[in-house]
Scaffold this motif. Sequence first.
Motif, PDB file in Angstrom:
ATOM      1  N   SER A   5       0.820  -1.221   0.000  1.00 13.34           N
ATOM      2  CA  SER A   5       0.000   0.000   0.000  1.00 13.34           C
ATOM      3  C   SER A   5       0.849   1.265   0.000  1.00 13.34           C
ATOM      4  N   GLU A   6       2.135   1.156   0.309  1.00 15.22           N
ATOM      5  CA  GLU A   6       3.041   2.313   0.337  1.00 15.22           C
ATOM      6  C   GLU A   6       3.777   2.531  -0.983  1.00 15.22           C
ATOM      7  N   LEU A   7       3.699   1.569  -1.892  1.00 16.82           N
ATOM      8  CA  LEU A   7       4.524   1.618  -3.099  1.00 16.82           C
ATOM      9  C   LEU A   7       4.267   2.857  -3.950  1.00 16.82           C
ATOM     10  N   GLN A   8       3.017   3.197  -4.186  1.00 18.71           N
ATOM     11  CA  GLN A   8       2.718   4.325  -5.074  1.00 18.71           C
ATOM     12  C   GLN A   8       3.333   5.627  -4.550  1.00 18.71           C
ATOM     13  N   ALA A   9       3.367   5.800  -3.246  1.00 23.51           N
ATOM     14  CA  ALA A   9       3.950   7.007  -2.653  1.00 23.51           C
ATOM     15  C   ALA A   9       5.473   7.037  -2.805  1.00 23.51           C
ATOM     16  N   LEU A  10       6.087   5.882  -3.035  1.00 21.79           N
ATOM     17  CA  LEU A  10       7.548   5.804  -3.164  1.00 21.79           C
ATOM     18  C   LEU A  10       8.039   6.005  -4.594  1.00 21.79           C
ATOM     19  N   ILE A  11       7.135   5.979  -5.557  1.00 23.08           N
ATOM     20  CA  ILE A  11       7.546   6.121  -6.963  1.00 23.08           C
ATOM     21  C   ILE A  11       8.215   7.474  -7.167  1.00 23.08           C
ATOM     22  N   GLY A  12       9.374   7.421  -7.803  1.00 22.82           N
ATOM     23  CA  GLY A  12      10.169   8.623  -8.043  1.00 22.82           C
ATOM     24  C   GLY A  12      11.127   8.951  -6.912  1.00 22.82           C
ATOM     25  N   GLN A  13      11.086   8.166  -5.838  1.00 18.27           N
ATOM     26  CA  GLN A  13      11.932   8.407  -4.671  1.00 18.27           C
ATOM     27  C   GLN A  13      13.123   7.447  -4.646  1.00 18.27           C
ATOM     28  N   GLU A  14      14.238   7.944  -4.118  1.00 16.27           N
ATOM     29  CA  GLU A  14      15.337   7.036  -3.835  1.00 16.27           C
ATOM     30  C   GLU A  14      14.922   6.179  -2.650  1.00 16.27           C
ATOM     31  N   VAL A  15      15.000   4.867  -2.816  1.00 17.91           N
ATOM     32  CA  VAL A  15      14.535   3.950  -1.771  1.00 17.91           C
ATOM     33  C   VAL A  15      15.683   3.212  -1.081  1.00 17.91           C
ATOM     34  N   GLY A  16      16.910   3.443  -1.519  1.00 19.15           N
ATOM     35  CA  GLY A  16      18.027   2.799  -0.839  1.00 19.15           C
ATOM     36  C   GLY A  16      19.360   3.067  -1.496  1.00 19.15           C
ATOM     37  N   VAL A  17      20.398   3.035  -0.664  1.00 19.59           N
ATOM     38  CA  VAL A  17      21.781   3.155  -1.111  1.00 19.59           C
ATOM     39  C   VAL A  17      22.548   2.031  -0.420  1.00 19.59           C
ATOM     40  N   SER A  18      23.250   1.239  -1.184  1.00 22.33           N
ATOM     41  CA  SER A  18      23.964   0.092  -0.618  1.00 22.33           C
ATOM     42  C   SER A  18      25.264   0.523   0.044  1.00 22.33           C
ATOM     43  N   LYS A  19      25.834  -0.423   0.764  1.00 21.05           N
ATOM     44  CA  LYS A  19      27.194  -0.249   1.279  1.00 21.05           C
ATOM     45  C   LYS A  19      28.158  -0.246   0.095  1.00 21.05           C
TER      46      LYS A  19
END
Length: 159
Positions: A5-19
């Motif tokens: 249910s949160e996916l649509q709000a995350l579109i266009g957002q950076e969701v993670g940066v790895s080590k």
Amino acid sequence: MTRASELQALIGQEVGVSKWFDVTQARIDAFADCTEDHQFIHVDPEAARATPFGGTIAHGFLTLSLASAMSYDAVAPLEGVVMGVNYGFDKLRFLAPVPAGSRIRGRFKLISADDKGGGRWLLKHELTVEIEGADKPALIADWLGMQMVDPKKRAMTLA
């Protein structure tokens, strides 16, 4: 964990940066052995010094192959996920060589999230693999992944 249910709000957002991941000559040599790609620019430091690269560089596919580890490190799975499947790439460009001895990391931006029904979600991430200290990224790709969610597992997770 990310809720569907949160996916649509995350579109266009950076969701993670790895080590950061080390790209050592030993890792390059091992990849060359696995893939049988022993081109001198990857495995012969002396000969590679005479090239415009000034030394050995990682295989582009080695850099790309670390994307899974980067994703596991940086991107939260969907709540209730039971498995993820690599679905391929819509776009992939190798932009800069990765010199032996470098460190790389992945940045993930969610581009789309499509509910395919039956607990299947097709997620598209823009992946940028950065080289520590470099102006240009090693690669950029639009990466598709299918995540399978078990509704029973999701219900148990939410309870």
